[in-house]
Scaffold this motif. Structure first.
Motif, PDB file in Angstrom:
ATOM      1  N   ALA A 240      17.005 -23.729  16.670  1.00  0.00           N
ATOM      2  CA  ALA A 240      15.785 -23.435  15.973  1.00  0.00           C
ATOM      3  C   ALA A 240      14.728 -24.849  16.078  1.00  0.00           C
ATOM      4  N   THR A 241      15.548 -26.174  16.044  1.00  0.00           N
ATOM      5  CA  THR A 241      14.458 -27.248  16.134  1.00  0.00           C
ATOM      6  C   THR A 241      13.619 -27.287  17.323  1.00  0.00           C
ATOM      7  N   GLN A 242      14.313 -26.804  18.419  1.00  0.00           N
ATOM      8  CA  GLN A 242      13.627 -26.930  19.689  1.00  0.00           C
ATOM      9  C   GLN A 242      12.560 -25.746  19.656  1.00  0.00           C
ATOM     10  N   GLU A 243      12.714 -24.743  19.329  1.00  0.00           N
ATOM     11  CA  GLU A 243      11.512 -23.884  19.033  1.00  0.00           C
ATOM     12  C   GLU A 243      10.434 -24.247  18.270  1.00  0.00           C
ATOM     13  N   GLU A 244      10.717 -25.109  17.158  1.00  0.00           N
ATOM     14  CA  GLU A 244       9.505 -25.735  16.383  1.00  0.00           C
ATOM     15  C   GLU A 244       8.996 -26.922  17.117  1.00  0.00           C
ATOM     16  N   PHE A 245       9.855 -27.632  17.863  1.00  0.00           N
ATOM     17  CA  PHE A 245       9.240 -28.591  18.515  1.00  0.00           C
ATOM     18  C   PHE A 245       8.373 -27.999  19.778  1.00  0.00           C
ATOM     19  N   PHE A 246       8.635 -26.878  20.291  1.00  0.00           N
ATOM     20  CA  PHE A 246       8.029 -26.157  21.034  1.00  0.00           C
ATOM     21  C   PHE A 246       6.717 -26.099  20.831  1.00  0.00           C
ATOM     22  N   HIS A 247       6.485 -25.331  19.371  1.00  0.00           N
ATOM     23  CA  HIS A 247       5.151 -25.056  19.112  1.00  0.00           C
ATOM     24  C   HIS A 247       4.434 -26.460  18.702  1.00  0.00           C
ATOM     25  N   SER A 269      18.431 -32.971  32.668  1.00  0.00           N
ATOM     26  CA  SER A 269      19.854 -33.340  32.326  1.00  0.00           C
ATOM     27  C   SER A 269      20.227 -33.031  30.880  1.00  0.00           C
ATOM     28  N   ILE A 270      19.190 -32.777  30.008  1.00  0.00           N
ATOM     29  CA  ILE A 270      19.390 -32.673  28.743  1.00  0.00           C
ATOM     30  C   ILE A 270      20.246 -31.536  28.421  1.00  0.00           C
ATOM     31  N   PRO A 271      21.273 -31.451  28.076  1.00  0.00           N
ATOM     32  CA  PRO A 271      21.978 -30.225  27.781  1.00  0.00           C
ATOM     33  C   PRO A 271      21.557 -29.140  26.850  1.00  0.00           C
ATOM     34  N   THR A 272      21.492 -27.903  27.083  1.00  0.00           N
ATOM     35  CA  THR A 272      21.315 -27.030  26.353  1.00  0.00           C
ATOM     36  C   THR A 272      19.588 -26.849  25.711  1.00  0.00           C
ATOM     37  N   LEU A 273      18.946 -27.592  26.819  1.00  0.00           N
ATOM     38  CA  LEU A 273      17.340 -27.818  26.307  1.00  0.00           C
ATOM     39  C   LEU A 273      16.982 -26.477  27.032  1.00  0.00           C
ATOM     40  N   SER A 274      15.958 -25.792  26.004  1.00  0.00           N
ATOM     41  CA  SER A 274      15.721 -24.369  26.259  1.00  0.00           C
ATOM     42  C   SER A 274      14.861 -24.578  27.542  1.00  0.00           C
ATOM     43  N   GLU A 275      14.685 -23.486  28.390  1.00  0.00           N
ATOM     44  CA  GLU A 275      14.065 -23.794  29.784  1.00  0.00           C
ATOM     45  C   GLU A 275      12.472 -24.062  29.621  1.00  0.00           C
ATOM     46  N   ARG A 276      11.968 -23.411  28.637  1.00  0.00           N
ATOM     47  CA  ARG A 276      10.407 -23.509  28.297  1.00  0.00           C
ATOM     48  C   ARG A 276      10.091 -25.046  27.926  1.00  0.00           C
ATOM     49  N   LEU A 277      11.046 -25.596  27.146  1.00  0.00           N
ATOM     50  CA  LEU A 277      10.578 -27.019  26.652  1.00  0.00           C
ATOM     51  C   LEU A 277      10.791 -27.886  27.605  1.00  0.00           C
ATOM     52  N   ARG A 278      11.880 -27.669  28.538  1.00  0.00           N
ATOM     53  CA  ARG A 278      12.281 -28.436  29.739  1.00  0.00           C
ATOM     54  C   ARG A 278      11.082 -28.473  30.790  1.00  0.00           C
ATOM     55  N   SER A 279      10.341 -27.325  30.844  1.00  0.00           N
ATOM     56  CA  SER A 279       9.314 -27.341  31.796  1.00  0.00           C
ATOM     57  C   SER A 279       8.116 -27.812  31.234  1.00  0.00           C
ATOM     58  N   ARG A 280       8.082 -27.752  29.730  1.00  0.00           N
ATOM     59  CA  ARG A 280       6.925 -28.614  29.237  1.00  0.00           C
ATOM     60  C   ARG A 280       6.937 -30.206  29.403  1.00  0.00           C
ATOM     61  N   PHE A 281       8.295 -30.572  29.399  1.00  0.00           N
ATOM     62  CA  PHE A 281       8.416 -32.026  29.439  1.00  0.00           C
ATOM     63  C   PHE A 281       8.315 -32.579  30.708  1.00  0.00           C
ATOM     64  N   GLU A 282       8.201 -31.745  31.894  1.00  0.00           N
ATOM     65  CA  GLU A 282       8.091 -31.900  33.092  1.00  0.00           C
ATOM     66  C   GLU A 282       6.856 -31.525  33.499  1.00  0.00           C
ATOM     67  N   TRP A 283       5.673 -31.351  32.884  1.00  0.00           N
ATOM     68  CA  TRP A 283       4.280 -31.063  32.997  1.00  0.00           C
ATOM     69  C   TRP A 283       3.642 -32.334  33.283  1.00  0.00           C
ATOM     70  N   GLY A 284       4.035 -33.425  32.552  1.00  0.00           N
ATOM     71  CA  GLY A 284       3.209 -34.694  32.611  1.00  0.00           C
ATOM     72  C   GLY A 284       3.816 -35.862  33.827  1.00  0.00           C
ATOM     73  N   MET A 285       4.398 -36.709  33.185  1.00  0.00           N
ATOM     74  CA  MET A 285       4.862 -37.796  33.905  1.00  0.00           C
ATOM     75  C   MET A 285       6.481 -38.286  33.438  1.00  0.00           C
ATOM     76  N   ALA A 286       7.236 -38.224  34.105  1.00  0.00           N
ATOM     77  CA  ALA A 286       8.621 -38.663  33.670  1.00  0.00           C
ATOM     78  C   ALA A 286       9.068 -39.730  34.809  1.00  0.00           C
ATOM     79  N   ILE A 287       9.259 -40.941  33.895  1.00  0.00           N
ATOM     80  CA  ILE A 287       9.645 -42.025  34.593  1.00  0.00           C
ATOM     81  C   ILE A 287      10.803 -42.687  33.990  1.00  0.00           C
ATOM     82  N   ASP A 288      11.608 -43.253  35.005  1.00  0.00           N
ATOM     83  CA  ASP A 288      12.898 -44.073  34.361  1.00  0.00           C
ATOM     84  C   ASP A 288      12.622 -45.455  34.382  1.00  0.00           C
ATOM     85  N   ILE A 289      13.385 -46.092  33.446  1.00  0.00           N
ATOM     86  CA  ILE A 289      13.667 -47.344  33.297  1.00  0.00           C
ATOM     87  C   ILE A 289      14.975 -47.890  33.518  1.00  0.00           C
TER      88      ILE A 289
END
Ligand code: ADP
Ligand code: MG
Length: 462
Positions: A240-247, A269-289
């Motif tokens: 439910a929180t994922q849904e809210e955060f998505f909006h 690699s975040i388990p059980t992250l909804s597919e659409r939220l995951r794709s949003r997170f990949e829209w911009g730039m992902a960088i590791d430290i």
């Protein structure tokens, strides 16, 4: 040579560079550069700030020269300059207008939707000590640093969302708060909100549980210019929180508001992250430290010691840098421990002392500590029964040890706040958040707390 020719040449050069370097490198260093002058034997490239300039001088100069040469520009000098003070001013003005106070007249940026001012200035959630200045840059974190600087100058324009990931204690929180602090410094009217995802989850669940109207909640998260969300991995499994955060995400993203996220792992690699939220997170730039190398670790130790007014000798610095390779939080912990020991004995910290301390830490670290052991050792250290610690009594002599136990569950085992609350038999994890924060502060300011916590740590690993 005129500007158009310069530009065409530089576009060609950039085009070739883009094909040869990783996309994140290109975006972080090259995308914002310009060729501003070319004479017989010299070429002048404008970059965004000193940090980028140093990188060019140290690292990227050969590739720039090589590609220039390929395009028949044989410059004996390539000069990197920071875009002039003039450009800077206009840039600041532009941002100031983007972050104008609601209702204030403005000539530019009029297409920005006007929003209600939030009740409390959300930027107060930022810790002022986390700045770009106090962050030491090395090859393990330079891309993340550059991306953060970029975002701080151009919030909502590029790299949206900016997603930083990496293990604990490597400087993620520091960097994203530095962005927030910088944005507010440039534009005091900017609404910057920093939260841990756990706070978001808690506030959202409160609404669901208490059947409250959700408007305040949505307004709180949506009326911002920059939303910084820390430790996204804890959203795993919370549908439910994922849904809210998505909006929330969509709302801000559509309005070109900057979103910055951290996590201990990449989106995929975040388990059980909804597919659409995951794709949003990949829209911009992902960088590791990653963990800084030896030189950077040494620089961090020297800087932090200097901040405490102590100059460490070379051997001690080297010894610490060679022996603490897990993360910077641990490195800070060992250093504080060393400084505390020296302070207590009234002598200057030295390598023998560091060896003694680290000998303890190292001989013991392989041990696996359990939550139960943390609760037991903490209770024992304060002469309390486990029942007291897990009970509900609010006497001060019990409350503080309880807080220390929560702090240790977080610092040693990185448990989530709900899990910490559960280990101490509490239903509400808000208490866990406050307790951990309280002891974290005390660890910095209060010598007695530091000694007590370190002493429990020694028993845990001893
Ligand atoms: P994370 O959020 O990745 O777990 P933090 O940002 O909380 O890590 O960093 C842990 C501690 O280490 C903080 O006190 C931070 O200031 C410090 N730190 C981490 N990286 C650096 C760095 N490169 N330069 C200076 N301090 C650092
Ligand atoms: Mg963090």
């Amino acid at each position: 040579m005129n500007q158009t020719v310069n530009q065409t040449l530089w576009q060609t050069v950039l085009g070739e560079i883009e094909l040869t370097v990783p996309p994140s490198t290109y975006a972080a260093w090259f995308a914002n550069t310009k060729l501003i002058d070319q004479s017989e034997d010299s070429v002048t490239i404008a970059v965004q700030n000193t940090f980028v300039r140093t990188q060019f001088e140290k690292k990227y100069d050969p590739i720039v020269r090589e590609v220039l040469k390929k395009n028949n520009v044989n410059a004996s000098r390539v000069v990197y300059v920071i875009e002039g003070a003039k450009t800077r001013t206009s840039e600041t003005e532009r941002h100031a207008s983007a972050f104008r106070a609601p209702g204030r007249p403005t000539s530019v940026g009029a297409s920005l939707p006007s929003v209600k001012p939030p009740t409390a200035p959300p930027s107060s959630t930022l810790n002022p000590k986390y700045t770009f200045d106090s962050f030491i840059v090395g090859s393990s974190n330079d891309l993340a640093f550059a991306a953060c600087q970029n975002v701080a100058v151009n919030p909502g324009q590029k790299y949206n969302p900016l997603f930083l990931y990496g293990g604990v204690g490597l400087g993620k929180t520091h960097l994203i708060q530095a962005v927030g602090n910088e944005v507010v410094k440039n534009n005091p009217n900017a609404r910057v909100l920093y939260v841990s995802i756990e706070t978001f989850v808690r506030e959202f669940l409160d609404i669901v549980r208490l059947k409250k109207k959700g408007n305040d909640f949505s307004d709180h998260y949506r009326n911002v210019d920059v939303l910084i969300v820390d430790d996204m991995q804890f959203i795993a499994g919370k549908t439910a929180t994922q849904e809210e955060f998505f909006h929330t995400f969509n709302h801000l993203h559509q309005a070109n508001k900057q979103i910055i996220i951290t996590s201990d792992k990449p989106p995929k690699s975040i388990p059980t992250l909804s597919e659409r939220l995951r794709s949003r997170f990949e829209w911009g730039m992902a960088i590791d430290i990653q963990m800084p190398d030896f030189e950077t670790r040494s620089a961090i130790i020297e800087t932090k010691a200097a901040q405490s007014g102590v100059t460490l000798d070379h051997d001690t610095v080297e010894f610490l840098a060679n022996n603490v390779k897990t993360n910077i939080r641990e490195l800070e912990g060992v250093l504080n421990h060393l400084l505390a020991h020296a302070e207590m004995r009234g002598v200057a910290p030295n390598m023998e002392m560091a060896e003694g301390l680290l000998g303890n830490v190292r001989a013991t670290r392989p041990h696996h500590v359990t939550p139960k052991q943390i609760v037991e050792k903490t209770a024992k250290h304060y002469g309390l029964g486990i029942v007291d610690l897990l009970g509900a009594k609010r006497d001060k002599h019990i409350v503080v040890p309880r807080q220390v136990a929560m702090y240790l569950l977080r610092s040693e085992l990185h448990l989530s706040f709900p899990k910490i609350a559960q280990e101490l038999g509490k239903k509400d994890h808000t208490t866990a958040i406050h307790s951990v924060e309280k002891i974290e502060t005390a660890m910095k300011l209060d010598f007695v707390t530091r000694e007590q916590v370190n002493s429990i740590r020694e028993k845990l690993y001893g």
